[in-house]
Design an enzyme around this catalytic site. Structure first.
Site, PDB file in Angstrom:
ATOM      1  CD  GLU A   1      -2.390  -1.418   2.613  1.00 36.18           C
ATOM      2  OE1 GLU A   1      -3.014  -0.215   3.382  1.00 36.18           O
ATOM      3  OE2 GLU A   1      -2.693  -2.450   3.136  1.00 36.18           O
TER       4      GLU A   1
ATOM      5  CD  GLU B   1      -8.796   1.962   5.275  1.00 35.28           C
ATOM      6  OE1 GLU B   1      -8.939   1.409   6.290  1.00 35.28           O
ATOM      7  OE2 GLU B   1      -7.725   1.779   4.427  1.00 35.28           O
TER       8      GLU B   1
END
Length: 446
Positions: A250, A361
């Site tokens: 990520e 997110e």
């Protein structure tokens, strides 16, 4: 209204958690203790001291003055654990640069960086740059800028042969909700659900074998309303199931008061091989990611940032698998290689990814009993469009033959669309793109 230190321990006889609070009446004079009534609870909350506006040395000396039923060896043991961990991750620098935001950036000799503490990487040296994917173009558009990290504003740089690493402090640890899991995402964070209070507005592709992903990500400063919440915008490269064998790589930007102690958007990386349980971490807070660049500090604040109805700024990010050695490389900005995740620290990602995801997110802790006001992206819904809503543009994936390709069969997911939403599009200049984000709590998001 008081500032101070909260201690707790578990009473082995009653199995209740006992809290002691030590107040600090005046920051400019020696701290005074205030004996408070003993608060008992069956809730196994924090088992380590929380420090407010005070140093760890004060914590030690001050602990001895607390109600005598509290054992000071508890706090000392905890502090010793923190200091041992700091010694492990903060390597001796050849030079230290002070950033305008208060960060200390240590220039560490390349082969002494934390990655090489990993048992599978001990004794290795950083690799030479890999071959870029075919169809690669490092033009980031008219807003491309070289000086995109706040710490470089001083004009100081790290010498060749070193890597810049943001120094971790005792305060960083003492802000954390758990000392043991410092630098890690919470267990049970699943990318296919909104479990654990995590909410997403993302696009993803799956069903093929993927060897990389690329996008330009618009940088903003979303408001985060709770210390243990965050707001991030990132690329996920995923393999395995969403069970205990989940592998992820990520990269993106995040605002995380818990991790960094402020509300700046910061460049970050993450990896795990077991669904965020025991492996992996943010940035260079554990051994794994090998940095090769002496101009980029992972975890450092990004500057400039986008302004609502004003100038827009985005960063280019690309993660791809080097066909020669099989490692996963990271590029940031206009063609700057940051470093790589060695293939042998993964299980499924040793071969290829089975899913690529782009988007935002946040964490919704509902700490006040209702939906958080933590923003995603710019804090505005996707429908507002350019200069108002945050965007990702020029989304691409890398195939088995190291070709950069546009996305096909795109899926869209907004698990709380009244709080944060997403709107995908395509044109000749931005390729595949989307706007996303939102304000969190509002009339339709109670």
């Amino acid at each position: 209204g008081h500032e101070g230190i909260l201690f707790s321990f578990l009473d082995k006889k009653t199995h209740e958690r006992v809290f002691f609070f030590t107040s600090i009446h005046n920051k400019t004079t020696p701290m005074q203790t205030r004996k408070s009534s003993c608060l008992r609870t069956n809730n196994p909350i924090l088992s380590h001291p929380i420090l407010s506006n005070s140093t760890s040395s004060q914590l030690i000396s001050h602990t001895n003055n607390v109600n005598q039923t509290f054992r000071p060896d508890f706090a000392l043991r905890n502090l010793n654990r923190i200091r041992a961990h700091l010694k492990k991750i903060n390597k001796p620098p050849v030079k230290t640069i002070k950033s305008p935001d208060g960060d200390l950036i240590d220039c560490i000799i390349s082969h002494q960086q934390p990655a090489f503490d990993h048992p599978k990487l001990k004794g290795q040296k950083p690799l030479d740059p890999p071959e870029r994917p075919k169809g690669y173009n490092n033009n980031n558009g008219e807003n491309a800028t070289y000086n995109f990290q706040l710490w470089t504003d001083s004009g100081e740089t790290c010498p060749q042969g070193t890597v810049p690493i943001r120094r971790t402090t005792e305060q960083d640890f003492l802000r954390a909700s758990s000392v043991r899991r410092f630098g890690r995402k919470p267990r049970g964070v699943r990318r296919d659900s909104s479990g654990s209070g995590h909410e997403h507005a993302v696009v993803f592709v799956n069903g093929e074998q993927y060897y990389g992903a690329k996008a330009n990500i618009n940088v903003w400063t979303p408001r985060v309303t709770d210390q243990y919440e965050f707001s991030l915008s990132q690329i996920w490269v995923i393999a395995g199931s969403f069970g205990n064998d989940l592998n992820t790589i990520e990269a993106g930007w995040q605002v995380s008061p818990e991790l960094y102690g402020d509300n700046y958007p910061r460049f970050f990386t993450y990896w795990t091989t077991d669904a965020y349980q025991a492996t992996g971490c943010y940035n260079l807070l554990c051994s794994g990611f090998i940095q090769t660049n002496n101009r980029i500090a992972i975890g450092a604040a990004i500057s400039p940032r986008s302004i609502y109805n004003g100038r827009q700024f985005d960063i280019g990010l690309m993660v791809w698998k080097d066909p020669k050695h099989g490692h996963w490389w990271l590029e940031f900005g206009s063609g700057l290689l940051v470093g790589y995740w060695p293939a042998n620290i993964f299980s499924h990602l040793r071969n290829h990814a089975s899913m690529v995801q782009f988007g935002g997110e946040i964490v919704n802790s509902r700490s006040r009993g209702y939906h958080t006001g933590t923003q995603m992206g710019s804090g505005h819904f996707s429908g507002e469009g350019f200069r108002k809503a945050a965007y990702f543009r020029n989304l691409q994936v890398v195939d088995w033959d190291n070709n950069l390709l546009p996305l096909s069969n795109i899926h869209q997911l907004s698990d709380h669309s009244n709080c944060y939403d997403i709107k995908e599009g395509r044109n000749n200049v931005w390729g595949t793109y989307f706007y996303y984000g939102g304000p969190g709590r509002n009339v339709r998001c109670p």
